[in-house]
Design an enzyme around this catalytic site. Structure first.
Site, short mmCIF file in Angstrom:
data_model
loop_
_atom_site.label_atom_id
_atom_site.label_comp_id
_atom_site.label_asym_id
_atom_site.label_seq_id
_atom_site.Cartn_x
_atom_site.Cartn_y
_atom_site.Cartn_z
N GLY A 64 7.70 8.50 72.37
CA GLY A 64 6.73 7.78 73.20
C GLY A 64 7.09 6.36 73.53
N SER A 65 6.92 5.96 74.79
CA SER A 65 7.20 4.59 75.20
C SER A 65 6.94 4.44 76.69
CB SER A 65 8.64 4.21 74.86
OG SER A 65 8.81 2.82 75.01
N ARG A 66 7.76 3.58 77.36
CA ARG A 66 7.59 3.43 78.79
C ARG A 66 8.90 3.02 79.45
NH1 ARG A 66 4.05 -2.12 79.70
NH2 ARG A 66 5.57 -3.07 81.10
#
Length: 218
Positions: free
Chosen positions: A187-189
């Site tokens: 998970g991140s961006r």
């Protein structure tokens, strides 16, 4: 048939070994049938979560040098004009896509071109939606150039759970839109910085599909 990303092979193998061992231990050391079944279901659920996280579905990209495609699956959380201070040192349009743990986490090249810059930055692990995560978190910065659009920059940004960013881009490489550029674990961006005047084809809150959906064009 479900495909898995090569970055997940080791973790998937270890997860299976631990899961099988745990299931056998539960059966040998706990005599309460319903509790054994409950724990085994929880263990199997964890295995499923790991498998879905590392899935790598085939995506068929319509190559177009005038278009920018989403580099990852996720939700558009930022569209704004900003000052990009690391490479361009001028104003750009920033489009940010947030990935939850249930999204596909493969990073794909948003356009074809030549890698002009690729750098890893150690840093913090603030939650990915934090305003300072783009400049303070662990991240990689990659710049791609082609003749039609010019130069774009994207950043893989670690989050509170993402402790490892994998980046395949090397300076001088010729890359093809939609192909594998890396992976962000758990998970991140990704932030994309586009030239001013680029037409943006998405809105805040839109869910996008990496390697397929056109998010901007010249």
């Amino acid at each position: 048939m479900i495909r898995f990303h090569k970055e997940g092979y080791k973790i998937i193998s270890v997860t299976f070994i631990i899961a099988i061992s745990a299931i056998l231990l539960v059966e040998n050391f706990i005599d309460i049938a319903w509790l054994v079944k409950t724990i085994q279901v929880i263990i199997l659920g964890f295995v499923v979560i790991v498998l879905q996280f590392f899935r790598n579905p085939k995506r068929f990209t319509n190559l177009n040098e005038n278009q920018i495609i989403a580099p990852v699956d996720g939700k558009v959380v930022v569209i704004e004009e900003v000052e990009e201070t690391e490479f361009f040192k001028d104003k750009r349009i920033q489009v940010s896509i947030f990935m939850s743990p249930i999204n596909v986490h493969v990073t794909r090249y948003a356009m074809s071109g030549v890698i002009k810059y690729s750098k890893y930055h150690p840093g913090k692990f603030l939650v990915a939606w934090h305003p300072k995560s783009s400049t303070e978190n662990e991240r990689t910065t990659v710049v791609i150039e082609n003749k039609s659009i010019g130069t774009i920059l994207y950043r893989q940004i670690a989050g509170a759970l993402a402790k490892r960013i994998v980046n395949y881009a090397k300076e001088g490489d010729k890359v093809v839109q939609g192909t594998d550029a890396g992976f962000i674990k758990f998970g991140s961006r990704v932030d994309i910085y586009l030239p001013l005047g680029t037409k943006i084809n998405v809105n805040l809150g839109d869910k996008v599909k990496g390697g397929v959906q056109v998010i901007a064009e010249k």
